[in-house]
Write a protein that holds these residues in place. Sequence first.
Motif, PDB file in Angstrom:
ATOM      1  N   GLY A 251       0.796  -1.212   0.000  1.00  0.00           N
ATOM      2  CA  GLY A 251       0.000   0.000   0.000  1.00  0.00           C
ATOM      3  C   GLY A 251       0.828   1.260   0.000  1.00  0.00           C
ATOM      4  N   THR A 252       0.170   2.356  -0.248  1.00  0.00           N
ATOM      5  CA  THR A 252       0.804   3.664  -0.254  1.00  0.00           C
ATOM      6  C   THR A 252       1.157   4.097   1.167  1.00  0.00           C
ATOM      7  OG1 THR A 252       0.548   5.924  -1.078  1.00  0.00           O
ATOM      8  CG2 THR A 252      -1.389   4.905  -0.106  1.00  0.00           C
ATOM      9  N   SER A 253       1.716   5.295   1.301  1.00  0.00           N
ATOM     10  CA  SER A 253       2.230   5.769   2.587  1.00  0.00           C
ATOM     11  C   SER A 253       1.179   5.766   3.686  1.00  0.00           C
ATOM     12  CB  SER A 253       2.802   7.179   2.430  1.00  0.00           C
ATOM     13  OG  SER A 253       3.271   7.678   3.660  1.00  0.00           O
ATOM     14  N   SER A 254      -0.044   6.165   3.362  1.00  0.00           N
ATOM     15  CA  SER A 254      -1.090   6.225   4.390  1.00  0.00           C
ATOM     16  C   SER A 254      -1.704   4.871   4.679  1.00  0.00           C
ATOM     17  CB  SER A 254      -2.189   7.206   3.961  1.00  0.00           C
ATOM     18  OG  SER A 254      -2.693   6.856   2.693  1.00  0.00           O
ATOM     19  N   SER A 255      -1.369   3.868   3.895  1.00  0.00           N
ATOM     20  CA  SER A 255      -1.835   2.482   4.013  1.00  0.00           C
ATOM     21  C   SER A 255      -3.340   2.383   3.801  1.00  0.00           C
ATOM     22  CB  SER A 255      -1.409   1.856   5.337  1.00  0.00           C
ATOM     23  OG  SER A 255      -2.106   2.400   6.436  1.00  0.00           O
ATOM     24  N   LEU A 256      -3.834   1.154   3.703  1.00  0.00           N
ATOM     25  CA  LEU A 256      -5.256   0.891   3.524  1.00  0.00           C
ATOM     26  C   LEU A 256      -5.743  -0.027   4.638  1.00  0.00           C
ATOM     27  CD1 LEU A 256      -4.340   1.689   0.556  1.00  0.00           C
ATOM     28  CD2 LEU A 256      -6.255   0.293  -0.210  1.00  0.00           C
TER      29      LEU A 256
ATOM     30  N   ASN B 181       2.390  -0.303   4.294  1.00  0.00           N
ATOM     31  CA  ASN B 181       3.404   0.367   3.466  1.00  0.00           C
ATOM     32  C   ASN B 181       4.168  -0.650   2.633  1.00  0.00           C
ATOM     33  OD1 ASN B 181       4.342   2.689   6.127  1.00  0.00           O
ATOM     34  ND2 ASN B 181       2.599   2.736   4.743  1.00  0.00           N
ATOM     35  N   THR B 182       4.446  -0.277   1.392  1.00  0.00           N
ATOM     36  CA  THR B 182       5.098  -1.208   0.474  1.00  0.00           C
ATOM     37  C   THR B 182       6.471  -1.638   0.990  1.00  0.00           C
ATOM     38  OG1 THR B 182       3.924  -0.352  -1.441  1.00  0.00           O
ATOM     39  CG2 THR B 182       5.997  -1.474  -1.863  1.00  0.00           C
ATOM     40  N   SER B 183       6.656  -2.939   1.055  1.00  0.00           N
ATOM     41  CA  SER B 183       7.891  -3.541   1.564  1.00  0.00           C
ATOM     42  C   SER B 183       7.907  -4.989   1.099  1.00  0.00           C
ATOM     43  CB  SER B 183       7.933  -3.465   3.096  1.00  0.00           C
ATOM     44  OG  SER B 183       9.034  -4.168   3.646  1.00  0.00           O
ATOM     45  N   ALA B 184       9.090  -5.570   0.996  1.00  0.00           N
ATOM     46  CA  ALA B 184       9.178  -6.941   0.502  1.00  0.00           C
ATOM     47  C   ALA B 184      10.378  -7.662   1.095  1.00  0.00           C
ATOM     48  CB  ALA B 184       9.263  -6.951  -1.028  1.00  0.00           C
ATOM     49  N   VAL B 185      10.326  -8.980   1.004  1.00  0.00           N
ATOM     50  CA  VAL B 185      11.445  -9.845   1.369  1.00  0.00           C
ATOM     51  C   VAL B 185      11.880 -10.600   0.126  1.00  0.00           C
ATOM     52  CG1 VAL B 185      12.038 -11.990   2.572  1.00  0.00           C
ATOM     53  CG2 VAL B 185      10.917 -10.152   3.815  1.00  0.00           C
TER      54      VAL B 185
ATOM     55  N   PHE C  41       2.023  -5.354  -9.495  1.00  0.00           N
ATOM     56  CA  PHE C  41       1.868  -3.955  -9.137  1.00  0.00           C
ATOM     57  C   PHE C  41       1.733  -3.810  -7.623  1.00  0.00           C
ATOM     58  CE2 PHE C  41      -0.313  -3.029 -13.489  1.00  0.00           C
ATOM     59  CZ  PHE C  41       0.933  -3.070 -14.112  1.00  0.00           C
ATOM     60  N   VAL C  42       2.298  -2.704  -7.089  1.00  0.00           N
ATOM     61  CA  VAL C  42       2.262  -2.424  -5.649  1.00  0.00           C
ATOM     62  C   VAL C  42       2.056  -0.925  -5.439  1.00  0.00           C
ATOM     63  CG1 VAL C  42       3.786  -4.350  -5.014  1.00  0.00           C
ATOM     64  CG2 VAL C  42       4.786  -2.105  -5.535  1.00  0.00           C
ATOM     65  N   GLY C  43       1.957  -0.522  -4.171  1.00  0.00           N
ATOM     66  CA  GLY C  43       1.913   0.896  -3.825  1.00  0.00           C
ATOM     67  C   GLY C  43       0.547   1.523  -3.952  1.00  0.00           C
ATOM     68  N   PHE C  44      -0.512   0.716  -3.832  1.00  0.00           N
ATOM     69  CA  PHE C  44      -1.861   1.171  -4.135  1.00  0.00           C
ATOM     70  C   PHE C  44      -2.424   2.140  -3.094  1.00  0.00           C
ATOM     71  CE2 PHE C  44      -1.485  -3.205  -5.791  1.00  0.00           C
ATOM     72  CZ  PHE C  44      -1.655  -2.949  -7.139  1.00  0.00           C
ATOM     73  N   SER C  45      -3.175   3.098  -3.595  1.00  0.00           N
ATOM     74  CA  SER C  45      -4.034   3.915  -2.760  1.00  0.00           C
ATOM     75  C   SER C  45      -5.395   3.229  -2.667  1.00  0.00           C
ATOM     76  CB  SER C  45      -4.167   5.323  -3.359  1.00  0.00           C
ATOM     77  OG  SER C  45      -4.974   6.130  -2.542  1.00  0.00           O
ATOM     78  N   HIS C  46      -6.373   3.885  -2.027  1.00  0.00           N
ATOM     79  CA  HIS C  46      -7.690   3.261  -1.927  1.00  0.00           C
ATOM     80  C   HIS C  46      -8.521   3.618  -3.164  1.00  0.00           C
ATOM     81  CE1 HIS C  46     -10.022   6.834   0.076  1.00  0.00           C
ATOM     82  NE2 HIS C  46      -9.027   7.292  -0.655  1.00  0.00           N
ATOM     83  N   ARG C  47      -9.802   3.338  -3.116  1.00  0.00           N
ATOM     84  CA  ARG C  47     -10.807   3.588  -4.164  1.00  0.00           C
ATOM     85  C   ARG C  47     -10.887   2.482  -5.209  1.00  0.00           C
ATOM     86  NH1 ARG C  47     -12.822   8.237  -2.758  1.00  0.00           N
ATOM     87  NH2 ARG C  47     -11.509   9.931  -1.990  1.00  0.00           N
ATOM     88  N   VAL C  48      -9.777   1.877  -5.569  1.00  0.00           N
ATOM     89  CA  VAL C  48      -9.813   0.741  -6.496  1.00  0.00           C
ATOM     90  C   VAL C  48      -9.502  -0.507  -5.684  1.00  0.00           C
ATOM     91  CG1 VAL C  48      -8.978  -0.241  -8.654  1.00  0.00           C
ATOM     92  CG2 VAL C  48      -8.962   2.250  -8.323  1.00  0.00           C
TER      93      VAL C  48
END
Length: 393
Positions: free
Chosen positions: A17-22, A57-61, A318-325
């Motif tokens: 998710g984006t900075s503000s998270s979902l 927040n977007t993060s991965a291993v 794809f990553v880093g999504f905001s809300h609404r979709v």
Amino acid sequence: MSPNLTPSVELIFLGTGTSSSLPSISCLTQPPDAETRGCRACLSTLEPEGKKNIRRNTSAVVRMKDKLGRTITIVIDAGKTFQAAALEWFPKHGLRRIDALLLTHAHADAMNGLDDLRGWTLGGSIQGHVDVYLSQVTFQEVKRSFPYLVSKEYASGGGDVPDFIWHIIEDGVPFEVNDTGVFVTPFSVQHGRFFSTTPCPAYTPTPNGLVGDAAPVEMLKKMNINGLESPKPAHSVPKEIIQPYLCFGFKFQEHLVYISDVSHIPEPAWSIIRGEKDGKRPTVCVLDCLGLKRHTSHFGLDQSVATARELGAVRSYFVGFSHRVSHEEYVTITEVLGGMTHAEEELSEIEKVGIGLLGEGEEIWTRPAHDGLKVLIDSELRAVRDETYDQTK
């Protein structure tokens, strides 16, 4: 997908998710008598079937074998929600030790969870220290924001702080993770811009590392950065130089390209991403996609799709999504991108808009990643399998 796939890399999404998270707090607290309700993506998280719309927040291993055959664990970014993500996904996926932490940039959603790494190092509970790989500019911002993480004499209270060893890495220069034989190449992409030419105290905001200096125009032109100058009438004051904010993407040999925060990819980065230096295109690509619309600091859907087509990886997530979709709507949109058809009467208005943004081009496999998704990559066969989409075929 070949049943004989032998993964050389495991990719686990800790957050997407984006900075503000979902979900968004504004959606979940909308009063019943409001003219508009909260969005579908956020409201779905109140029910079990909406779990994939809970996005930290977007993060991965990234997990790979080292030169001795041991599996090493590399974490990309530790943002504001890192602790919660680790508590959920580390036990589920059998993760424990962190052999390296790579920081893409100095925004809160990439580094504000650094302090939580005391859970790994305090008293040597899991390991003595964490090796952190980051740019000089990001290191300067860590020192400004969290001086006690760099120099313990600035700690207060009980002085219980995590132990780090800091490694400065450079744009376009491959580095080895701790003598493991695992090499990673960082490359700079544009992630929006600075909105002030005045530097913060003890902060180095410019790509050339000179406090208070504007980035040299020739340097930016060389990088082919978009929008070097803001449009102004010819009779106005001299044109403002737009100073881009630079962020790292990472390429893990031929296995994986990871670009979580991007608004423009300059040509020097493209030469690395495409594999022009080593002749090897990545098997998997992870790409920023904030939403359907373009944004100052992030790709919109059309840019993400165009980049995925240009790169030509076997699969793109794809990553880093905001809300609404919602997650489900992104699945439908990306299924159409891959050639699947859906009856128009079954599509939501958001899905119709998203499909209209796909543009002309080849059919490719892309899907929205979600928190906790595990992807297995066999680069020798250029084959990929994951634990969500391959279970639904």
